[in-house]
Design a protein around this motif. Structure first.
Motif, PDB file in Angstrom:
ATOM      1  N   LEU A  43      -7.319 -83.907 -12.101  1.00 53.32           N
ATOM      2  CA  LEU A  43      -6.600 -85.141 -12.386  1.00 53.32           C
ATOM      3  C   LEU A  43      -6.395 -85.999 -11.139  1.00 53.32           C
ATOM      4  N   GLY A  44      -6.168 -85.354  -9.994  1.00 51.17           N
ATOM      5  CA  GLY A  44      -5.910 -86.093  -8.763  1.00 51.17           C
ATOM      6  C   GLY A  44      -7.073 -86.939  -8.298  1.00 51.17           C
ATOM      7  N   ALA A  45      -8.272 -86.643  -8.779  1.00 49.12           N
ATOM      8  CA  ALA A  45      -9.451 -87.392  -8.349  1.00 49.12           C
ATOM      9  C   ALA A  45      -9.503 -88.788  -8.958  1.00 49.12           C
ATOM     10  N   VAL A  46      -8.834 -88.992 -10.097  1.00 51.31           N
ATOM     11  CA  VAL A  46      -8.952 -90.292 -10.772  1.00 51.31           C
ATOM     12  C   VAL A  46      -7.610 -90.893 -11.200  1.00 51.31           C
ATOM     13  N   THR A  47      -6.516 -90.140 -11.099  1.00 51.64           N
ATOM     14  CA  THR A  47      -5.231 -90.650 -11.588  1.00 51.64           C
ATOM     15  C   THR A  47      -4.200 -90.726 -10.472  1.00 51.64           C
ATOM     16  N   ASN A  48      -3.140 -91.474 -10.738  1.00 54.01           N
ATOM     17  CA  ASN A  48      -2.003 -91.583  -9.811  1.00 54.01           C
ATOM     18  C   ASN A  48      -0.781 -90.813 -10.297  1.00 54.01           C
ATOM     19  N   ILE A  49      -0.934 -89.986 -11.316  1.00 51.79           N
ATOM     20  CA  ILE A  49       0.218 -89.228 -11.799  1.00 51.79           C
ATOM     21  C   ILE A  49       0.639 -88.212 -10.746  1.00 51.79           C
ATOM     22  N   ASN A  50       1.913 -87.826 -10.793  1.00 50.57           N
ATOM     23  CA  ASN A  50       2.448 -86.908  -9.798  1.00 50.57           C
ATOM     24  C   ASN A  50       3.541 -86.064 -10.432  1.00 50.57           C
ATOM     25  N   GLY A  52       6.669 -86.322 -10.184  1.00 50.75           N
ATOM     26  CA  GLY A  52       7.764 -87.150 -10.674  1.00 50.75           C
ATOM     27  C   GLY A  52       7.410 -87.901 -11.939  1.00 50.75           C
ATOM     28  N   TYR A  53       6.139 -88.272 -12.069  1.00 54.41           N
ATOM     29  CA  TYR A  53       5.656 -89.018 -13.235  1.00 54.41           C
ATOM     30  C   TYR A  53       4.442 -88.294 -13.827  1.00 54.41           C
ATOM     31  N   PRO A  54       4.688 -87.176 -14.504  1.00 52.63           N
ATOM     32  CA  PRO A  54       3.566 -86.424 -15.083  1.00 52.63           C
ATOM     33  C   PRO A  54       2.959 -87.103 -16.307  1.00 52.63           C
ATOM     34  N   PHE A  55       3.742 -88.022 -16.951  1.00 59.52           N
ATOM     35  CA  PHE A  55       3.219 -88.752 -18.101  1.00 59.52           C
ATOM     36  C   PHE A  55       2.741 -90.119 -17.628  1.00 59.52           C
ATOM     37  N   GLY A  56       1.455 -90.235 -17.355  1.00 61.53           N
ATOM     38  CA  GLY A  56       0.900 -91.510 -16.942  1.00 61.53           C
ATOM     39  C   GLY A  56       0.463 -92.335 -18.131  1.00 61.53           C
ATOM     40  N   ILE A  57      -0.415 -93.281 -17.877  1.00 64.59           N
ATOM     41  CA  ILE A  57      -0.845 -94.207 -18.931  1.00 64.59           C
ATOM     42  C   ILE A  57      -1.667 -93.495 -19.999  1.00 64.59           C
ATOM     43  N   TRP A  58      -2.319 -92.380 -19.640  1.00 69.39           N
ATOM     44  CA  TRP A  58      -3.122 -91.678 -20.646  1.00 69.39           C
ATOM     45  C   TRP A  58      -2.253 -91.082 -21.734  1.00 69.39           C
ATOM     46  N   ILE A  59      -1.020 -90.720 -21.408  1.00 63.88           N
ATOM     47  CA  ILE A  59      -0.090 -90.263 -22.443  1.00 63.88           C
ATOM     48  C   ILE A  59       0.629 -91.454 -23.060  1.00 63.88           C
ATOM     49  N   ALA A  60       1.170 -92.328 -22.208  1.00 62.35           N
ATOM     50  CA  ALA A  60       1.972 -93.456 -22.708  1.00 62.35           C
ATOM     51  C   ALA A  60       1.158 -94.389 -23.579  1.00 62.35           C
ATOM     52  N   TYR A  61      -0.080 -94.713 -23.168  1.00 63.03           N
ATOM     53  CA  TYR A  61      -0.877 -95.628 -23.988  1.00 63.03           C
ATOM     54  C   TYR A  61      -1.784 -94.869 -24.953  1.00 63.03           C
ATOM     55  N   ASP A  62      -2.671 -94.031 -24.412  1.00 64.69           N
ATOM     56  CA  ASP A  62      -3.706 -93.431 -25.256  1.00 64.69           C
ATOM     57  C   ASP A  62      -3.131 -92.579 -26.383  1.00 64.69           C
ATOM     58  N   SER A 333      10.070 -97.358 -22.408  1.00 64.23           N
ATOM     59  CA  SER A 333      10.834 -96.113 -22.514  1.00 64.23           C
ATOM     60  C   SER A 333      10.160 -94.942 -21.810  1.00 64.23           C
ATOM     61  N   PHE A 334       8.827 -94.923 -21.778  1.00 67.90           N
ATOM     62  CA  PHE A 334       8.116 -93.798 -21.163  1.00 67.90           C
ATOM     63  C   PHE A 334       7.827 -94.008 -19.679  1.00 67.90           C
ATOM     64  N   LEU A 335       7.682 -95.266 -19.239  1.00 65.33           N
ATOM     65  CA  LEU A 335       7.289 -95.514 -17.852  1.00 65.33           C
ATOM     66  C   LEU A 335       8.277 -96.405 -17.100  1.00 65.33           C
ATOM     67  N   TYR A 346       5.029 -94.580  -9.659  1.00 62.77           N
ATOM     68  CA  TYR A 346       3.754 -94.475 -10.399  1.00 62.77           C
ATOM     69  C   TYR A 346       3.278 -95.848 -10.819  1.00 62.77           C
ATOM     70  N   PHE A 347       2.010 -96.096 -10.620  1.00 64.07           N
ATOM     71  CA  PHE A 347       1.311 -97.229 -11.209  1.00 64.07           C
ATOM     72  C   PHE A 347      -0.102 -96.750 -11.500  1.00 64.07           C
ATOM     73  N   PRO A 348      -0.621 -97.012 -12.704  1.00 65.13           N
ATOM     74  CA  PRO A 348      -1.934 -96.455 -13.068  1.00 65.13           C
ATOM     75  C   PRO A 348      -3.047 -96.891 -12.127  1.00 65.13           C
ATOM     76  N   SER A 349      -3.943 -95.971 -11.840  1.00 68.43           N
ATOM     77  CA  SER A 349      -5.113 -96.275 -11.018  1.00 68.43           C
ATOM     78  C   SER A 349      -6.144 -97.044 -11.844  1.00 68.43           C
ATOM     79  N   VAL A 350      -7.103 -97.644 -11.156  1.00 67.73           N
ATOM     80  CA  VAL A 350      -8.173 -98.365 -11.845  1.00 67.73           C
ATOM     81  C   VAL A 350      -8.948 -97.431 -12.786  1.00 67.73           C
ATOM     82  N   PRO A 351      -9.309 -96.200 -12.345  1.00 69.85           N
ATOM     83  CA  PRO A 351      -9.998 -95.298 -13.284  1.00 69.85           C
ATOM     84  C   PRO A 351      -9.163 -94.980 -14.532  1.00 69.85           C
TER      85      PRO A 351
END
Length: 390
Positions: A43-50, A52-62, A333-335, A346-351
């Motif tokens: 996940l670290g290769a393409v995302t900015n989740i960490n 503190g913010y394990p729920f990134g845009i892939w959970i919040a949006y997708d 509510s999620f982000l 957290y802010f989503p990466s381009v990938p």
């Protein structure tokens, strides 16, 4: 008269390879390449989740937003099969197709966000399953609902390949499948709100409430109404088909009543919890809250007059506003409204963004291909049939 009002579904036909489908396929291919990198390098290769913010845009949006945007089939099933509003039946199959893609991709997206994705089967294995977990309930219900929708959609394939006997046998048990198709979304859409209740003080007071399960379920129904209107307008414009304005007008009338109820519950909850003061803070959360509420209120103003509900442009804008409002409720509510503690950002990466765009592109591409190939959209009314009614 019924044959004129409800023509049988028919394949749309036309070319599958067009500039639009090529662009959509390219966006989907980019997403698949990024996902390949994710699965090989983590996940670290393409995302900015960490942490503190394990729920990134892939959970919040997708997943959270994507499943809500896929509630058109759920809403139509409620109207047609539960409330016996058979007049909306021509809208069922197109709405179900969009829901089918939305939920299937939402279910697949969960695997993208799992660190140890090879252990996903633990959810369904009794020895590993955490039956007291809200996430367990969401995962099982979404998985079951995806299966249910494929069964519900099976008649379109059976009609295409002339398997009438199989379709007739399936029809005898389809009422049970449809019942599950109403129950399961009601469960997991509300449970997505329950997931935030578990977060406690980490969610901003403007969104943290015990009523989140109800708010998420009500907005899922609202988004279901909106997405049906939105897709009908786009389908009419893109495929050069007549717009079923009389049905969309009635649908929008139901939509604004549910919307008024939602706003009443939302504002009453803020008053009872004493959270109104948070609306006037000098913060990004307060700004995003006002934008969210403005988008929820806008459809009421746009569609207040009955004549507006017969205007395609106003219907489209109102539906779009409501979709954006539901989008912001979940993002906020999620982000935006989620604060895990100092030092975490957290802010989503381009990938990450490109994968989400690619999933949307794949869904639209699949919709275009299947409506051209399978009997989904209502067929054209023959002039002789129209003349016979005169």
């Amino acid at each position: 008269m019924s044959n004129v009002s409800h023509p049988a579904p028919a394949p749309l036909g036309g070319p599958l390879v067009t500039p639009t489908t090529l662009i959509l396929a390219a966006l989907a291919a980019i997403a698949l390449i990024i996902l390949a990198i994710r699965f090989f390098f983590g996940l670290g290769a393409v995302t900015n989740i960490n942490d503190g913010y394990p729920f990134g845009i892939w959970i919040a949006y997708d997943v959270v937003i994507g499943s809500a945007f896929a509630c058109g089939g759920y809403t139509m099933a409620l109207l047609v099969y539960i409330f016996n509003k058979g007049e909306y039946h021509p809208m069922v199959r197109p709405a179900l197709l969009a829901s089918l893609f939305g939920y299937t991709l939402a279910g697949a997206s969960v695997i993208f966000d799992l660190g140890r994705y090879w252990n996903f089967w633990h959810i369904y294995w009794p020895g590993y399953a955490q039956v007291n977990s809200v996430m367990f309930e969401v995962a099982v219900c979404i998985t079951a609902y995806i299966i249910v929708m494929w069964i519900e959609f099976a008649p379109a394939f059976l009609e295409k390949f002339g398997l009438k006997d199989v379709k007739r046998k399936l029809s005898k048990v389809l009422f049970f499948v449809i019942a599950l198709g109403v129950l399961l979304p009601s469960m997991h859409q509300s449970s997505l709100g329950s997931l935030l209740v578990v977060f406690g003080y980490q969610v901003h007071p403007l969104w943290q409430t015990i009523l989140l399960p109800l708010l998420y379920l009500m907005t899922a129904v609202l988004i279901g109404f909106a997405i049906v209107i939105f897709e009908a307008c786009l389908s009419s414009s893109g495929f050069k088909r007549p717009l079923e304005l009389h049905l969309l007008g009635k649908l929008s009338h139901l939509m604004i009543w549910v919307l008024a109820a939602y706003l009443a519950v939302r504002l009453a909850d803020l008053v009872v919890r004493g959270a109104l003061g948070s609306m006037f803070e000098a913060s990004i959360e307060a700004i995003m809250f006002w934008i969210e509420m403005a988008l929820f209120i806008a459809p009421l103003a746009i569609l207040a007059k009955p004549s507006a509900r017969r205007n395609p442009a106003k219907l489209f804008v109102a539906a779009l506003c409501l979709m954006l409002a539901g989008f912001l409720l979940r993002i906020n509510s999620f982000l935006v409204g989620y604060e895990t503690g100092p030092g975490w950002h957290y802010f989503p990466s381009v990938p990450e963004i490109m994968v989400s765009i690619g999933m949307i592109a794949l869904e639209v591409l699949g919709y275009i291909v299947l409506v051209r190939y399978l009997p989904i959209l209502p067929g054209k009314i023959e002039p002789t049939a129209v003349a016979a009614q005169k």
